[in-house]
Design a protein around this motif. Sequence first.
Motif, PDB file in Angstrom:
ATOM      1  N   MET A 190     -20.505  -6.438  -6.018  1.00 65.11           N
ATOM      2  CA  MET A 190     -19.422  -6.890  -5.122  1.00 65.11           C
ATOM      3  C   MET A 190     -19.296  -8.409  -5.229  1.00 65.11           C
ATOM      4  N   LEU A 191     -18.272  -8.886  -5.859  1.00 64.73           N
ATOM      5  CA  LEU A 191     -18.130 -10.327  -6.062  1.00 64.73           C
ATOM      6  C   LEU A 191     -17.398 -11.038  -4.928  1.00 64.73           C
ATOM      7  N   LEU A 192     -16.729 -10.283  -4.072  1.00 68.52           N
ATOM      8  CA  LEU A 192     -15.936 -10.894  -2.995  1.00 68.52           C
ATOM      9  C   LEU A 192     -16.269 -10.286  -1.637  1.00 68.52           C
ATOM     10  N   LYS A 193     -17.549  -9.917  -1.414  1.00 65.98           N
ATOM     11  CA  LYS A 193     -17.927  -9.206  -0.186  1.00 65.98           C
ATOM     12  C   LYS A 193     -17.554  -9.980   1.079  1.00 65.98           C
ATOM     13  N   ASP A 194     -16.738  -9.324   1.903  1.00 63.56           N
ATOM     14  CA  ASP A 194     -16.308  -9.844   3.209  1.00 63.56           C
ATOM     15  C   ASP A 194     -15.479 -11.125   3.110  1.00 63.56           C
ATOM     16  N   LYS A 195     -14.975 -11.456   1.919  1.00 62.80           N
ATOM     17  CA  LYS A 195     -14.031 -12.560   1.778  1.00 62.80           C
ATOM     18  C   LYS A 195     -12.653 -12.085   2.245  1.00 62.80           C
ATOM     19  N   THR A 196     -11.820 -13.061   2.639  1.00 62.32           N
ATOM     20  CA  THR A 196     -10.427 -12.759   2.978  1.00 62.32           C
ATOM     21  C   THR A 196      -9.519 -13.362   1.923  1.00 62.32           C
ATOM     22  N   VAL A 197      -8.697 -12.492   1.334  1.00 63.23           N
ATOM     23  CA  VAL A 197      -7.823 -12.885   0.223  1.00 63.23           C
ATOM     24  C   VAL A 197      -6.362 -12.720   0.631  1.00 63.23           C
ATOM     25  N   ILE A 198      -5.577 -13.741   0.441  1.00 59.44           N
ATOM     26  CA  ILE A 198      -4.120 -13.648   0.617  1.00 59.44           C
ATOM     27  C   ILE A 198      -3.491 -13.473  -0.759  1.00 59.44           C
ATOM     28  N   VAL A 199      -2.636 -12.467  -0.905  1.00 64.82           N
ATOM     29  CA  VAL A 199      -1.912 -12.246  -2.162  1.00 64.82           C
ATOM     30  C   VAL A 199      -0.421 -12.220  -1.856  1.00 64.82           C
ATOM     31  N   THR A 200       0.327 -13.156  -2.422  1.00 61.48           N
ATOM     32  CA  THR A 200       1.775 -13.100  -2.221  1.00 61.48           C
ATOM     33  C   THR A 200       2.388 -12.152  -3.243  1.00 61.48           C
ATOM     34  N   GLY A 201       3.438 -11.437  -2.844  1.00 59.04           N
ATOM     35  CA  GLY A 201       4.047 -10.462  -3.732  1.00 59.04           C
ATOM     36  C   GLY A 201       3.114  -9.318  -4.026  1.00 59.04           C
ATOM     37  N   GLY A 202       2.477  -8.775  -2.986  1.00 60.97           N
ATOM     38  CA  GLY A 202       1.461  -7.749  -3.184  1.00 60.97           C
ATOM     39  C   GLY A 202       1.961  -6.317  -3.112  1.00 60.97           C
ATOM     40  N   SER A 203       3.271  -6.129  -3.066  1.00 58.64           N
ATOM     41  CA  SER A 203       3.784  -4.765  -2.858  1.00 58.64           C
ATOM     42  C   SER A 203       3.736  -3.915  -4.117  1.00 58.64           C
ATOM     43  N   ARG A 204       3.781  -4.566  -5.293  1.00 56.81           N
ATOM     44  CA  ARG A 204       3.813  -3.798  -6.543  1.00 56.81           C
ATOM     45  C   ARG A 204       3.308  -4.655  -7.687  1.00 56.81           C
ATOM     46  N   GLY A 205       3.273  -4.092  -8.864  1.00 61.47           N
ATOM     47  CA  GLY A 205       2.975  -4.851 -10.075  1.00 61.47           C
ATOM     48  C   GLY A 205       1.629  -5.553 -10.053  1.00 61.47           C
ATOM     49  N   ILE A 206       1.649  -6.781 -10.582  1.00 63.76           N
ATOM     50  CA  ILE A 206       0.394  -7.543 -10.713  1.00 63.76           C
ATOM     51  C   ILE A 206      -0.214  -7.826  -9.344  1.00 63.76           C
ATOM     52  N   GLY A 207       0.646  -8.163  -8.349  1.00 60.30           N
ATOM     53  CA  GLY A 207       0.127  -8.479  -7.019  1.00 60.30           C
ATOM     54  C   GLY A 207      -0.610  -7.313  -6.397  1.00 60.30           C
ATOM     55  N   ARG A 208      -0.061  -6.112  -6.532  1.00 60.70           N
ATOM     56  CA  ARG A 208      -0.731  -4.918  -5.996  1.00 60.70           C
ATOM     57  C   ARG A 208      -2.053  -4.689  -6.706  1.00 60.70           C
TER      58      ARG A 208
END
Length: 250
Positions: free
Chosen positions: A1-19
């Motif tokens: 687990m490289l991101l355990k309990d981190k909070t990540v914001i992803v813009t354009g996350g509905s499809r494609g690369i963002g999803r």
Amino acid sequence: MLLKDKTVIVTGGSRGIGRAVAVACAQHGANVVVSHHSHADETIADIKALGRGVVAVKGDVADPHTAQLLVQAAVEHFGGVDVLVSNAGICPFHGFLDMPLETFQRTMEVNLHGAFYVTQAVANRMKDQGRGGSIIAISSISALVGGEYQTHYTPTKAGVHSLMQSTAIALGKYGIRCNSVMPGTILTDINKDDLSDPEKVAYFNKRIPLGRMGQPEDIGGAVVFLASDMAAYVTGASLLVDGGLFVNLQ
Ligand SMILES: NC(=O)C1=CN([C@@H]2O[C@H](COP(=O)(O)OP(=O)(O)OC[C@H]3O[C@@H](n4cnc5c(N)ncnc54)[C@H](O)[C@@H]3O)[C@@H](O)[C@H]2O)C=CC1
Ligand SMILES: C[C@H](O)[C@@H]1OC(=O)[C@H](O)[C@@H]1O
């Protein structure tokens, strides 16, 4: 687990690369805030199925207020933000000489201005948190080469790459790393119409040493690496993820 309990914001996350990036971060233990333009139901379901937290925020990244809403959602639901993936972008292919003003302006506002707004808002929160962070812009192979029908688009991809170089300098003192990922040609909605041309598909498949165009999932690993402590000394850098497309002259 490289991101355990981190909070990540992803813009354009509905499809494609963002999803795909949002799901990859969740697979590595992160909670995710995704921005979307219409809905993000599939992304939400994917991440909930992994047992991680996910919040969707509707908003246009070209509106500076959207960046504030994303930070606010991360703070309210998960206590803060550790990683930003500035991914949202458009590429309405069009010739140069008759390019409509609104097409040019909208592409700049979404791809470049939007990246600036969200990077600035998240960086200010990270500075106030005092625990550093990682900011990743989804640039492109198109930051490095041109496209006849992309004269409005390629400058925005070069711009977000350059934004990461300068913010890496401005934010290093706060332990905030800034890097760009440069996908090659990845099969998503952004190029669905463009790649309906069999000749273009044959051109790319011939030119790409790995023999295929990319899938959104091919980008997730590069983003997770740059988001994680495995990249603790990486900032102001870029990572091509293109199957060898860029280097293949002959
Ligand atoms: N697909 C490809 O071959 C490549 C894509 N990229 C970049 O990857 C990023 C994602 O693109 P794809 O997943 O391929 O495209 P896509 O069209 O499948 O997804 C784009 C995402 O951005 C969102 N979005 C678009 N305009 C928005 C706005 N004004 N405000 C908020 N969200 C908005 C959409 O809702 C969607 O979630 C873009 O920045 C694009 O420039 C870079 C290199 C290659
Ligand atoms: C939209 C393009 O097909 C895609 O996006 C980019 O950044 C590169 O130009 C890819 O070919």
